[in-house]
Design a protein around this motif. Structure first.
Motif, PDB file in Angstrom:
ATOM      1  N   GLU A  87       0.872  -1.166   0.000  1.00  0.00           N
ATOM      2  CA  GLU A  87       0.000   0.000   0.000  1.00  0.00           C
ATOM      3  C   GLU A  87       0.911   1.218   0.000  1.00  0.00           C
ATOM      4  O   GLU A  87       1.856   1.290   0.779  1.00  0.00           O
ATOM      5  CB  GLU A  87      -0.843  -0.046   1.283  1.00  0.00           C
ATOM      6  N   ALA A  88       0.644   2.163  -0.862  1.00  0.00           N
ATOM      7  CA  ALA A  88       1.476   3.356  -0.955  1.00  0.00           C
ATOM      8  C   ALA A  88       1.327   4.230   0.287  1.00  0.00           C
ATOM      9  O   ALA A  88       0.271   4.260   0.918  1.00  0.00           O
ATOM     10  CB  ALA A  88       1.098   4.160  -2.189  1.00  0.00           C
ATOM     11  N   LYS A  89       2.395   4.951   0.622  1.00  0.00           N
ATOM     12  CA  LYS A  89       2.353   5.925   1.710  1.00  0.00           C
ATOM     13  C   LYS A  89       1.341   7.005   1.343  1.00  0.00           C
ATOM     14  O   LYS A  89       1.327   7.482   0.216  1.00  0.00           O
ATOM     15  CB  LYS A  89       3.752   6.518   1.896  1.00  0.00           C
ATOM     16  N   LYS A  90       0.497   7.374   2.293  1.00  0.00           N
ATOM     17  CA  LYS A  90      -0.600   8.284   1.989  1.00  0.00           C
ATOM     18  C   LYS A  90      -0.473   9.669   2.604  1.00  0.00           C
ATOM     19  O   LYS A  90      -1.129  10.601   2.166  1.00  0.00           O
ATOM     20  CB  LYS A  90      -1.924   7.664   2.454  1.00  0.00           C
ATOM     21  N   ALA A  91       0.305   9.820   3.657  1.00  0.00           N
ATOM     22  CA  ALA A  91       0.365  11.102   4.360  1.00  0.00           C
ATOM     23  C   ALA A  91       1.730  11.255   5.033  1.00  0.00           C
ATOM     24  O   ALA A  91       2.560  10.360   4.979  1.00  0.00           O
ATOM     25  CB  ALA A  91      -0.746  11.168   5.403  1.00  0.00           C
TER      26      ALA A  91
END
Length: 121
Positions: free
Chosen positions: A57-61
């Protein structure tokens, strides 16, 4: 009860690549690898270390936890880390004496000002 701090866990899309990047950046040794984990430490028998664990899952914040490093020469370390692939980032820190950077997967860390010299009288 006694607790031993073993690792800081970093979720990663590519644990081996990111772990190897941090091993090179810090001059640490690789102590464990698998398809989903990659662990490094300052020395094979010295904790704590960093463990990179697969998370697809990509880094979001902005990171809620980051590492601070104190170099002998801030400018030289920032340049060395940039040459390895780190980038300077703006997370709203404003004008500060530290440099906020991000590793190749976008995890923030800070390179603080020069290490204070020991002064004894």
């Amino acid at each position: 009860m006694t607790l031993e701090w073993r690792h800081v866990v970093v979720h990663s899309a590519n644990p081996a690549a990111l772990g190897q990047w941090w091993a090179e950046a810090l001059g640490w040794v690789v102590v464990h690898t698998s398809d989903v984990e990659f662990a490094i430490r300052p020395e094979a028998d010295r904790s704590p270390g960093l463990e990179f664990v697969l998370l697809e899952e990509a880094k979001k914040a902005k990171s809620r936890l980051h590492l601070d490093f104190v170099p002998d020469d801030q400018d030289a370390e920032v340049a060395r880390l940039e040459a390895l692939g780190a980038k300077r980032v703006d997370i709203g820190q404003g004008d500060q004496p530290w440099v906020v950077m991000a590793d190749p997967e976008g995890n923030e860390f800070c390179v603080l000002g020069r290490r204070p010299q020991n002064t004894t009288s």
